[in-house]
Design a protein around this motif. Structure first.
Motif, PDB file in Angstrom:
ATOM      1  N   PHE A   6      38.931  44.611  38.380  1.00  0.00           N
ATOM      2  CA  PHE A   6      38.382  45.114  38.715  1.00  0.00           C
ATOM      3  C   PHE A   6      37.226  45.798  39.192  1.00  0.00           C
ATOM      4  O   PHE A   6      35.945  45.034  39.641  1.00  0.00           O
ATOM      5  N   GLY A   7      37.085  46.481  40.096  1.00  0.00           N
ATOM      6  CA  GLY A   7      35.854  46.741  41.201  1.00  0.00           C
ATOM      7  C   GLY A   7      36.407  48.055  42.527  1.00  0.00           C
ATOM      8  O   GLY A   7      37.105  49.206  42.020  1.00  0.00           O
ATOM      9  N   GLY A   8      35.572  47.106  43.705  1.00  0.00           N
ATOM     10  CA  GLY A   8      36.125  48.532  44.683  1.00  0.00           C
ATOM     11  C   GLY A   8      37.590  48.184  45.417  1.00  0.00           C
ATOM     12  O   GLY A   8      38.116  47.202  44.553  1.00  0.00           O
ATOM     13  N   GLU A   9      37.557  48.763  45.949  1.00  0.00           N
ATOM     14  CA  GLU A   9      38.723  49.268  46.916  1.00  0.00           C
ATOM     15  C   GLU A   9      40.219  49.213  45.745  1.00  0.00           C
ATOM     16  O   GLU A   9      40.541  50.529  46.248  1.00  0.00           O
ATOM     17  N   MET A  10      40.369  48.786  44.366  1.00  0.00           N
ATOM     18  CA  MET A  10      41.299  49.397  43.200  1.00  0.00           C
ATOM     19  C   MET A  10      41.270  50.885  42.597  1.00  0.00           C
ATOM     20  O   MET A  10      41.886  50.868  42.146  1.00  0.00           O
ATOM     21  N   ILE A  11      39.653  51.534  43.127  1.00  0.00           N
ATOM     22  CA  ILE A  11      39.323  52.720  42.609  1.00  0.00           C
ATOM     23  C   ILE A  11      40.219  54.315  42.637  1.00  0.00           C
ATOM     24  O   ILE A  11      39.863  54.162  44.318  1.00  0.00           O
ATOM     25  N   ASP A  12      40.368  54.828  41.950  1.00  0.00           N
ATOM     26  CA  ASP A  12      40.876  56.369  42.795  1.00  0.00           C
ATOM     27  C   ASP A  12      39.213  56.871  42.575  1.00  0.00           C
ATOM     28  O   ASP A  12      37.897  57.472  43.096  1.00  0.00           O
ATOM     29  N   PHE A  13      38.994  56.780  40.931  1.00  0.00           N
ATOM     30  CA  PHE A  13      37.761  58.240  40.202  1.00  0.00           C
ATOM     31  C   PHE A  13      36.749  56.957  39.452  1.00  0.00           C
ATOM     32  O   PHE A  13      37.878  56.471  38.829  1.00  0.00           O
ATOM     33  N   VAL A  14      35.823  57.619  39.643  1.00  0.00           N
ATOM     34  CA  VAL A  14      34.008  56.451  38.481  1.00  0.00           C
ATOM     35  C   VAL A  14      33.584  57.099  37.860  1.00  0.00           C
ATOM     36  O   VAL A  14      32.670  58.200  38.820  1.00  0.00           O
ATOM     37  N   GLY A  15      33.737  57.196  36.816  1.00  0.00           N
ATOM     38  CA  GLY A  15      32.929  58.204  35.813  1.00  0.00           C
ATOM     39  C   GLY A  15      31.805  56.750  35.453  1.00  0.00           C
ATOM     40  O   GLY A  15      32.280  55.738  34.976  1.00  0.00           O
ATOM     41  N   LEU A  16      31.256  57.637  34.253  1.00  0.00           N
ATOM     42  CA  LEU A  16      30.198  56.531  33.838  1.00  0.00           C
ATOM     43  C   LEU A  16      30.721  55.397  32.303  1.00  0.00           C
ATOM     44  O   LEU A  16      30.244  55.084  31.969  1.00  0.00           O
ATOM     45  N   TYR A  17      31.640  56.739  32.347  1.00  0.00           N
ATOM     46  CA  TYR A  17      32.637  55.734  30.954  1.00  0.00           C
ATOM     47  C   TYR A  17      33.819  55.519  30.889  1.00  0.00           C
ATOM     48  O   TYR A  17      35.049  55.217  30.262  1.00  0.00           O
ATOM     49  N   GLU A  18      34.366  56.490  32.010  1.00  0.00           N
ATOM     50  CA  GLU A  18      36.083  56.726  31.983  1.00  0.00           C
ATOM     51  C   GLU A  18      36.668  56.067  33.947  1.00  0.00           C
ATOM     52  O   GLU A  18      35.590  56.709  34.504  1.00  0.00           O
ATOM     53  N   SER A  19      37.054  55.858  33.795  1.00  0.00           N
ATOM     54  CA  SER A  19      37.865  55.332  35.052  1.00  0.00           C
ATOM     55  C   SER A  19      39.022  55.232  35.432  1.00  0.00           C
ATOM     56  O   SER A  19      39.662  54.689  34.934  1.00  0.00           O
ATOM     57  N   THR A  20      39.664  55.687  36.982  1.00  0.00           N
ATOM     58  CA  THR A  20      41.317  55.876  37.075  1.00  0.00           C
ATOM     59  C   THR A  20      41.821  54.802  38.743  1.00  0.00           C
ATOM     60  O   THR A  20      40.072  54.384  39.358  1.00  0.00           O
ATOM     61  N   TRP A  21      43.064  54.197  38.877  1.00  0.00           N
ATOM     62  CA  TRP A  21      42.601  52.907  39.275  1.00  0.00           C
ATOM     63  C   TRP A  21      43.789  53.939  40.478  1.00  0.00           C
ATOM     64  O   TRP A  21      44.654  55.114  40.535  1.00  0.00           O
ATOM     65  N   LYS A  22      43.427  53.168  42.296  1.00  0.00           N
ATOM     66  CA  LYS A  22      44.847  53.576  42.884  1.00  0.00           C
ATOM     67  C   LYS A  22      45.904  53.394  42.478  1.00  0.00           C
ATOM     68  O   LYS A  22      46.253  52.491  42.283  1.00  0.00           O
ATOM     69  N   GLU A  23      47.017  54.263  43.628  1.00  0.00           N
ATOM     70  CA  GLU A  23      48.512  54.118  43.551  1.00  0.00           C
ATOM     71  C   GLU A  23      48.403  52.606  44.136  1.00  0.00           C
ATOM     72  O   GLU A  23      47.263  51.885  44.054  1.00  0.00           O
ATOM     73  N   LEU A  24      49.815  51.991  43.641  1.00  0.00           N
ATOM     74  CA  LEU A  24      50.297  51.056  44.451  1.00  0.00           C
ATOM     75  C   LEU A  24      50.059  50.958  45.924  1.00  0.00           C
ATOM     76  O   LEU A  24      50.374  52.219  46.457  1.00  0.00           O
ATOM     77  N   PRO A  25      49.474  50.122  46.546  1.00  0.00           N
ATOM     78  CA  PRO A  25      49.993  48.082  45.960  1.00  0.00           C
ATOM     79  C   PRO A  25      48.349  48.490  46.007  1.00  0.00           C
ATOM     80  O   PRO A  25      48.064  47.566  44.958  1.00  0.00           O
ATOM     81  N   TRP A  26      47.498  49.293  45.837  1.00  0.00           N
ATOM     82  CA  TRP A  26      45.904  48.631  45.706  1.00  0.00           C
ATOM     83  C   TRP A  26      45.389  48.700  44.782  1.00  0.00           C
ATOM     84  O   TRP A  26      44.534  47.630  44.754  1.00  0.00           O
ATOM     85  N   LYS A  27      45.934  49.242  43.761  1.00  0.00           N
ATOM     86  CA  LYS A  27      44.819  48.962  42.616  1.00  0.00           C
ATOM     87  C   LYS A  27      45.083  47.240  41.495  1.00  0.00           C
ATOM     88  O   LYS A  27      44.608  46.678  41.293  1.00  0.00           O
ATOM     89  N   PHE A  28      45.443  46.626  42.430  1.00  0.00           N
ATOM     90  CA  PHE A  28      45.866  45.568  42.483  1.00  0.00           C
ATOM     91  C   PHE A  28      45.259  44.661  43.676  1.00  0.00           C
ATOM     92  O   PHE A  28      44.888  43.336  43.360  1.00  0.00           O
ATOM     93  N   GLU A  29      43.983  45.110  44.288  1.00  0.00           N
ATOM     94  CA  GLU A  29      43.816  44.448  45.760  1.00  0.00           C
ATOM     95  C   GLU A  29      42.357  44.844  45.244  1.00  0.00           C
ATOM     96  O   GLU A  29      41.978  45.304  46.142  1.00  0.00           O
ATOM     97  N   GLY A  30      41.577  44.878  44.092  1.00  0.00           N
ATOM     98  CA  GLY A  30      40.117  45.016  44.087  1.00  0.00           C
ATOM     99  C   GLY A  30      39.559  43.779  44.780  1.00  0.00           C
ATOM    100  O   GLY A  30      39.254  43.133  45.401  1.00  0.00           O
ATOM    101  N   GLY A  31      37.921  44.587  45.440  1.00  0.00           N
ATOM    102  CA  GLY A  31      37.268  44.083  46.322  1.00  0.00           C
ATOM    103  C   GLY A  31      37.810  43.915  48.011  1.00  0.00           C
ATOM    104  O   GLY A  31      38.772  44.649  48.074  1.00  0.00           O
ATOM    105  N   THR A  32      37.033  43.551  48.617  1.00  0.00           N
ATOM    106  CA  THR A  32      37.140  43.378  49.999  1.00  0.00           C
ATOM    107  C   THR A  32      38.230  42.142  50.155  1.00  0.00           C
ATOM    108  O   THR A  32      38.254  41.837  49.584  1.00  0.00           O
ATOM    109  N   PRO A  33      39.432  43.161  50.194  1.00  0.00           N
ATOM    110  CA  PRO A  33      40.951  42.194  50.478  1.00  0.00           C
ATOM    111  C   PRO A  33      40.866  40.631  51.695  1.00  0.00           C
ATOM    112  O   PRO A  33      39.992  40.892  52.392  1.00  0.00           O
ATOM    113  N   ILE A  34      41.885  40.491  51.399  1.00  0.00           N
ATOM    114  CA  ILE A  34      41.816  38.854  52.463  1.00  0.00           C
ATOM    115  C   ILE A  34      42.292  39.707  53.437  1.00  0.00           C
ATOM    116  O   ILE A  34      44.271  39.312  54.451  1.00  0.00           O
ATOM    117  N   ILE A  35      41.635  40.482  54.536  1.00  0.00           N
ATOM    118  CA  ILE A  35      42.004  40.757  55.928  1.00  0.00           C
ATOM    119  C   ILE A  35      42.485  39.892  56.649  1.00  0.00           C
ATOM    120  O   ILE A  35      43.188  39.961  57.007  1.00  0.00           O
TER     121      ILE A  35
END
Length: 406
Positions: free
Chosen positions: A249-278
């Motif tokens: 979990f972290g950057g890149e793979m998120i859609d919305f982040v609140g203080l207590y809840e977060s949601t994820w991006k759609e495929l395939p990016w929800k599995f690619e947290g952080g700066t990817p292996i560009i």
């Protein structure tokens, strides 16, 4: 395909080791890189190094295009339906762990079964051991035949309605065994299980079609197929990936982040947290271009011919034990009587010949073979029959040396 001409495109092969022309026979561990890949990665760092997806500036756009363009090349390379099914990760090990920690944790429970084979690489054993410990599931192993292959009748008897996951390497990194993935997947699906394939030793060497194999997950690494280290691929059927939770979990793979809840991006990016292996992904795309230009069918035939020739030549050496089936991928694993594999590899290295020695991350298979370690020669598109001849000469020299010593 002319392997002699191809060699010229691999700078590392045009050198001497210990005063001898290098013979590299360790591509099952990692492949060498052609200029086309090296220059593509260098071009990224020299000309458009930037993070992806986040920026609207020119460099960011170029980097994103390169990264996502590589994803589409992978999709085509393995016959996936959509780029949504292509996840970039660090390699096969990471991909298998993601499957176990995400799909496995949500779908396996006490009393369920996970089916493997004794020939698996540690990376395709330990994640399932950990999952079984965490859930109370049972590990079951399809037995091996005398030549290191599996029999489909044994698979039928091992896989049951309690089986939730069947996992198997496509090609053995030790024996060169080519497993019947399509047929085993059919058995798994008939019992309601998913089929997970470790494709680390097949994707670089044969044409992969995940639709034809009908596997649910397929994992492979870039560094074994001419690409940089640190980049790999997890293919998963879209309907399965959509239901799976991320494990990082972290950057890149998120859609919305609140203080207590977060949601994820759609495929395939929800599995690619952080700066990817560009850079790695861009290099992988270049490697795929190179392999397709040569032709996977040509590579497969070339390696088959080399393995057949190697088996014939090595069999002429007295006191050599060769492991695995007659029909195999481009891997030959062996031992010289009374000479430890590490000593074999050391003497060969003195003559500029690089082979692998050890348990090859397959200790259960070593136990099945009743050895502690073996030596392994593995071939790729840049190897020649002359390389095999050098290996044979080196092994004869090794045998004579240790015969004189003892």
């Amino acid at each position: 395909m002319n392997a002699v001409e191809l060699r010229k495109q691999f700078p590392i092969l045009n050198q001497q080791v210990n005063g001898n022309d290098l013979v590299y026979l360790d591509s099952a561990a990692t492949s060498q890189k052609p200029l086309a890949v090296i220059e593509k990665v260098e071009d990224y760092y020299r000309r458009y190094n930037s993070n992806v997806h986040r920026g609207v500036h020119t460099l960011g756009t170029l980097a994103t295009d390169g990264y996502e363009g590589a994803r589409d090349k992978v999709r085509s390379f393995i016959g996936a339906n959509s780029t949504e099914e292509i996840i970039f990760l660090r390699g096969t090990t990471t991909a298998l762990n993601v499957i176990a920690q995400s799909y496995g944790a949500a779908n396996v429970s006490e009393g369920d079964e996970i089916v493997l084979t004794p020939m698996e690489h540690h990376s395709n054993i330990i994640p399932w051991q950990q999952l079984a410990k965490a859930t109370g599931a049972t590990l079951k192993y399809i037995p091996l035949q005398e030549d290191g292959t599996i029999d489909l009748q044994d698979a039928e008897e091992t896989i049951t309605d309690k089986t939730k996951i069947v996992t198997m390497m496509h090609v053995s990194n030790v024996l060169g065994t080519i497993n019947p993935i399509k047929e085993v997947a059919e058995i798994a699906h008939r019992h309601g299980a998913v089929m997970v394939v470790d494709g680390a030793q097949s994707a670089p060497h044969v044409k992969i079609d995940v639709q034809e194999l009908n596997c649910d997950f397929f994992a492979f690494s870039g560094h074994k197929m001419l690409a940089p280290t640190g980049i790999g691929v997890l293919f998963g059927k879209k309907e399965l990936l959509e239901k799976m939770e991320p494990v990082e979990f972290g950057g890149e793979m998120i859609d919305f982040v609140g203080l207590y809840e977060s949601t994820w991006k759609e495929l395939p990016w929800k599995f690619e947290g952080g700066t990817p292996i560009i850079a790695g992904a861009i290099g992988l795309g270049a490697a795929i271009d190179f392999l397709q230009e040569v032709g996977l069918e040509n590579i497969e035939k070339h390696e088959h011919d080399l393995a057949t020739y190697a088996l014939e030549q090595l069999s002429e050496i007295d006191g050599i034990s060769i492991y695995g089936p007659k029909h195999r991928a481009g891997v030959v694993t062996f031992n010289l009587d009374d000479v430890h594999p590490h000593d074999v590899a050391t003497v060969l290295d003195a003559d500029g010949i690089a082979v692998r020695a050890g348990h090859h991350c397959a200790q259960p298979l070593m136990k099945w073979l009743n050895v502690t370690a073996t030596a392994r020669a593995s071939f790729y598109l840049y190897n020649t029959k002359e390389d095999v001849d050098r290996l044979v000469t080196g092994l004869v020299k090794t045998k004579e040396y240790f015969g004189d010593v003892f």
